[in-house]
Design an enzyme around this catalytic site. Structure first.
Site, PDB file in Angstrom:
ATOM      1  N   CYS A 125      -0.693  -2.544  68.301  1.00 18.13           N
ATOM      2  CA  CYS A 125       0.177  -1.368  68.469  1.00 18.13           C
ATOM      3  C   CYS A 125      -0.363  -0.150  67.695  1.00 18.13           C
ATOM      4  O   CYS A 125      -1.353   0.420  68.102  1.00 18.13           O
ATOM      5  CB  CYS A 125       1.612  -1.725  68.087  1.00 18.13           C
ATOM      6  SG  CYS A 125       2.809  -0.526  68.702  1.00 18.13           S
ATOM      7  N   GLY A 145       3.251  -0.164  63.179  1.00 17.74           N
ATOM      8  CA  GLY A 145       3.919   0.685  62.206  1.00 17.74           C
ATOM      9  C   GLY A 145       3.949   2.073  62.821  1.00 17.74           C
ATOM     10  O   GLY A 145       3.901   2.219  64.045  1.00 17.74           O
ATOM     11  N   GLU A 146       4.011   3.105  61.990  1.00 20.08           N
ATOM     12  CA  GLU A 146       3.966   4.466  62.504  1.00 20.08           C
ATOM     13  C   GLU A 146       2.541   4.984  62.326  1.00 20.08           C
ATOM     14  O   GLU A 146       2.091   5.205  61.211  1.00 20.08           O
ATOM     15  CB  GLU A 146       4.997   5.342  61.774  1.00 20.08           C
ATOM     16  CG  GLU A 146       4.970   6.811  62.181  1.00 20.08           C
ATOM     17  CD  GLU A 146       4.861   7.017  63.688  1.00 20.08           C
ATOM     18  OE1 GLU A 146       5.691   6.463  64.430  1.00 20.08           O
ATOM     19  OE2 GLU A 146       3.939   7.729  64.133  1.00 20.08           O
ATOM     20  N   SER A 147       1.839   5.163  63.452  1.00 18.78           N
ATOM     21  CA  SER A 147       0.402   5.470  63.365  1.00 18.78           C
ATOM     22  C   SER A 147       0.128   6.782  62.638  1.00 18.78           C
ATOM     23  O   SER A 147      -0.868   6.897  61.923  1.00 18.78           O
ATOM     24  CB  SER A 147      -0.224   5.498  64.763  1.00 18.78           C
ATOM     25  OG  SER A 147       0.294   6.570  65.526  1.00 18.78           O
ATOM     26  N   HIS A 172       3.250  -6.806  70.206  1.00 14.88           N
ATOM     27  CA  HIS A 172       3.349  -7.346  68.850  1.00 14.88           C
ATOM     28  C   HIS A 172       3.349  -8.867  68.832  1.00 14.88           C
ATOM     29  O   HIS A 172       4.407  -9.485  68.798  1.00 14.88           O
ATOM     30  CB  HIS A 172       4.643  -6.847  68.183  1.00 14.88           C
ATOM     31  CG  HIS A 172       4.628  -5.396  67.911  1.00 14.88           C
ATOM     32  ND1 HIS A 172       3.924  -4.842  66.871  1.00 14.88           N
ATOM     33  CD2 HIS A 172       5.221  -4.366  68.563  1.00 14.88           C
ATOM     34  CE1 HIS A 172       4.080  -3.533  66.888  1.00 14.88           C
ATOM     35  NE2 HIS A 172       4.856  -3.214  67.904  1.00 14.88           N
ATOM     36  N   ARG A 219      -0.185   7.461  73.135  1.00 18.14           N
ATOM     37  CA  ARG A 219       0.796   7.063  72.123  1.00 18.14           C
ATOM     38  C   ARG A 219       2.205   7.106  72.717  1.00 18.14           C
ATOM     39  O   ARG A 219       2.537   8.023  73.467  1.00 18.14           O
ATOM     40  CB  ARG A 219       0.663   8.015  70.927  1.00 18.14           C
ATOM     41  CG  ARG A 219       1.495   7.636  69.757  1.00 18.14           C
ATOM     42  CD  ARG A 219       1.003   8.341  68.489  1.00 18.14           C
ATOM     43  NE  ARG A 219       2.094   8.400  67.538  1.00 18.14           N
ATOM     44  CZ  ARG A 219       2.789   9.491  67.282  1.00 18.14           C
ATOM     45  NH1 ARG A 219       2.492  10.631  67.861  1.00 18.14           N
ATOM     46  NH2 ARG A 219       3.784   9.448  66.436  1.00 18.14           N
ATOM     47  N   ILE A 228       7.146  -2.286  71.583  1.00 19.19           N
ATOM     48  CA  ILE A 228       8.071  -1.401  70.872  1.00 19.19           C
ATOM     49  C   ILE A 228       7.448  -0.012  70.766  1.00 19.19           C
ATOM     50  O   ILE A 228       6.461   0.170  70.061  1.00 19.19           O
ATOM     51  CB  ILE A 228       8.386  -1.969  69.478  1.00 19.19           C
ATOM     52  CG1 ILE A 228       9.101  -3.326  69.652  1.00 19.19           C
ATOM     53  CG2 ILE A 228       9.251  -1.010  68.676  1.00 19.19           C
ATOM     54  CD1 ILE A 228       9.352  -4.062  68.388  1.00 19.19           C
ATOM     55  N   ARG A 229       8.014   0.946  71.490  1.00 21.00           N
ATOM     56  CA  ARG A 229       7.448   2.303  71.534  1.00 21.00           C
ATOM     57  C   ARG A 229       5.916   2.182  71.630  1.00 21.00           C
ATOM     58  O   ARG A 229       5.173   2.845  70.895  1.00 21.00           O
ATOM     59  CB  ARG A 229       7.854   3.107  70.291  1.00 21.00           C
ATOM     60  CG  ARG A 229       9.330   3.508  70.282  1.00 21.00           C
ATOM     61  CD  ARG A 229       9.737   4.179  68.977  1.00 21.00           C
ATOM     62  NE  ARG A 229       8.852   5.261  68.597  1.00 21.00           N
ATOM     63  CZ  ARG A 229       9.093   6.558  68.800  1.00 21.00           C
ATOM     64  NH1 ARG A 229      10.220   6.934  69.359  1.00 21.00           N
ATOM     65  NH2 ARG A 229       8.231   7.472  68.428  1.00 21.00           N
ATOM     66  N   GLU A 240       2.865 -10.705  66.449  1.00 21.40           N
ATOM     67  CA  GLU A 240       3.457 -11.179  65.189  1.00 21.40           C
ATOM     68  C   GLU A 240       4.977 -11.249  65.253  1.00 21.40           C
ATOM     69  O   GLU A 240       5.606 -11.830  64.374  1.00 21.40           O
ATOM     70  CB  GLU A 240       2.987 -10.288  64.020  1.00 21.40           C
ATOM     71  CG  GLU A 240       3.681  -8.935  63.888  1.00 21.40           C
ATOM     72  CD  GLU A 240       3.207  -7.874  64.888  1.00 21.40           C
ATOM     73  OE1 GLU A 240       2.460  -8.215  65.826  1.00 21.40           O
ATOM     74  OE2 GLU A 240       3.614  -6.712  64.729  1.00 21.40           O
TER      75      GLU A 240
END
Lengths: 190, 295
Positions: free
Chosen positions: A78, A46-48, A172, A107, A136-137, A174
């Site tokens: 992630c 997600g967005e940390s 990821h 990050r 992903i990023r 998942e």
């Protein structure tokens, strides 16, 4: 065995669905009391920086840190890895990782979305071939402590590992449609 | 560097949308607003020169933003940065990809560049989000390669009624397709003007093949709670934050609500003392309906 999935923000649904397919009893965790009954937890991507703030506003930061310190088995992917790290480079100044995993991460170290990629990974202890790594990023693991056992690398950089029952991936699992890593974790910590 | 890294796959492009679930994407017009948004917990920011309510007020042709303005925002924040191109304007999309934006919004808020064709989004490494008012429109955009669908709502009005209509239409038709008999899916495809294989996918999954977010008219925390309970998986907030009297506080409140949308005690707590919301518009008072743009 009841497995929690931190559901403040991000790809928590994909972890929950993967675990349900494996027959686990899954509980989404958004409030402190929801930590009490779980035997393991997934900390999703997600967005940390967002999740970091929501840990404070939800009151989850202290009890989650305590349970992870007490050895609650966990799989951090992630952004989840960033949350657990002992040191974060290129984070926000006000971002305060839980410090339960002795690693240093950078990050967005693999770049912006344009640079996001898939690549096959060879995972130690996983039979039946490579695992599709979806990055992903993603954060780059720049250092791992002596307690960390590295389970997969990409160009010499750790991308999957564990420190006892705290597992981490910079990619990821998942999103891969491949349940083997979830299965491996569940088998190991059950 | 490994030779086996593949960029721009559907999994990687849709994956970023999945990472944004449960989050708030905020419209920002400069670096200062971008910082306020990130400080408040935005999962991403949408860089544009004018928020929709100003575009609506000023009239004229609305185009892609100046690259230097987008770069200024990329430098100011660490969260993903999105930017808008005009419908069908693939050259603007190429520029946005070259700038390294993380998501392109092929948006009806800007003046359309093509009255028949949208951008062929499969050709791009950067993922696209597109607006939709109904299931057929959503599936046509997915057929063109969109990796994320948002309701159009009616941008710049601060009025949630259109977003609710669009979400109910999309989600209601998904339910109807799900219970249709297999031989009826061909008629559904015809009625929706969408490829039958996507209709099959919706019927089998019981949801869109990509995430569904809400945009267009969110002005309060309760608006966010409403659309999340209806089935949106995240929210875009445009004019609603920076056209209110206390943007920072309102932004934080909407972030918390989008996570705890089903907990009215939390929505009540964060809704207190937010100051004035944006003024808002009645649908009947509008000269231009942006949601009608797109084909």
């Amino acid at each position: 065995m009841k497995i929690g999935v931190l559901a403040l923000q991000g790809a928590f649904r994909e972890h929950a669905e993967a675990l349900q397919v494996l027959g686990a009893d899954v509980a989404l965790v958004k409030r402190p009391e929801e930590l009490d009954s779980i035997d393991a937890i997934f900390l999703p991507g997600g967005e940390s920086t967002t999740i970091d703030k929501l840990l404070d506003s939800s009151g989850l930061r202290a009890p989650l840190t305590r349970r992870l310190r007490d050895g609650l088995p966990a799989f951090a992917t992630c952004a989840g890895l960033i949350l657990c790290a002992s040191e974060v480079i290129d984070g926000r100044a006000d971002q305060s990782p839980l410090g339960v995993l002795d690693v240093t991460v950078r990050r967005n170290g693999y770049g912006r979305q344009r640079e996001s990629f898939e690549t096959p990974l060879t995972v130690r202890g996983l039979a039946d071939g490579d695992f599709a790594g979806v990055f992903i990023r993603a954060p780059v693991v720049e250092r791992v402590g002596r307690s960390v056992e590295v389970l997969a690398e990409l160009d010499g950089v750790p991308v999957l590992g564990r420190a006892h029952d705290l597992w981490f991936a910079s990619f990821h699992p998942e999103l891969s449609g491949d349940l083997r890593l979830h299965q491996l974790f569940v088998n190991e910590v059950s | 560097m490994s030779d086996e890294r593949t960029t721009g796959t559907a999994r990687v492009k849709r994956g970023l949308a999945e990472m944004l679930r449960g989050g708030v994407i905020m419209d920002v017009v400069d670096a200062e607003q971008a910082k306020i948004a990130e400080d408040a917990g935005a999962v991403a920011v949408m860089a544009l020169e004018r928020v929709p309510s100003d575009i609506r007020r000023d009239g004229g042709v609305a185009r892609m933003s100046d690259p230097s303005m987008i770069e200024g925002i990329q430098k100011a924040v660490t969260v993903p940065v999105m930017a808008k191109c005009r419908i069908g304007h693939f050259a603007e999309a190429q520029v946005l990809q070259a700038l390294g934006v993380d998501y392109v919004d092929e948006s009806e808020v800007l003046t359309p560049a093509d009255e028949a064709n949208h951008v062929d989004k499969w050709r791009f490494t950067v993922p696209f989000v597109c607006g939709a008012t109904n299931l057929g429109e959503a599936l046509r955009r997915i057929a063109e390669g969109a990796c994320l669908i948002r309701s159009k709502g009616e941008a710049g009005t601060g009025n949630i009624v259109e977003a609710v209509r669009h979400l109910r239409s999309i989600l209601g038709d998904i339910e109807r397709v799900k219970v249709a008999r297999p031989e009826e899916r061909y008629a559904w495809a015809k009625e929706l003007r969408a490829p039958v294989d996507l209709v099959d996918e919706v019927a089998e999954r019981g949801e869109l093949p990509v995430p569904l977010f809400c945009a267009g008219g969110i002005a309060t925390p309760a608006d966010a709670a409403l659309v999340m309970q209806l089935g949106a998986q995240a929210v875009f907030v445009g004019s609603g934050i920076f056209k209110s009297s206390d943007p920072s506080k309102r932004a934080r409140a909407i972030v918390e609500t989008t996570t705890h949308y089903d907990d009215a005690d939390i929505v009540a707590k964060v809704s207190r003392g937010l100051g004035e919301a944006m003024r808002g518009e009645e649908m009947g008072a509008l000269d231009v309906k942006l949601a009608e743009r797109g084909w």
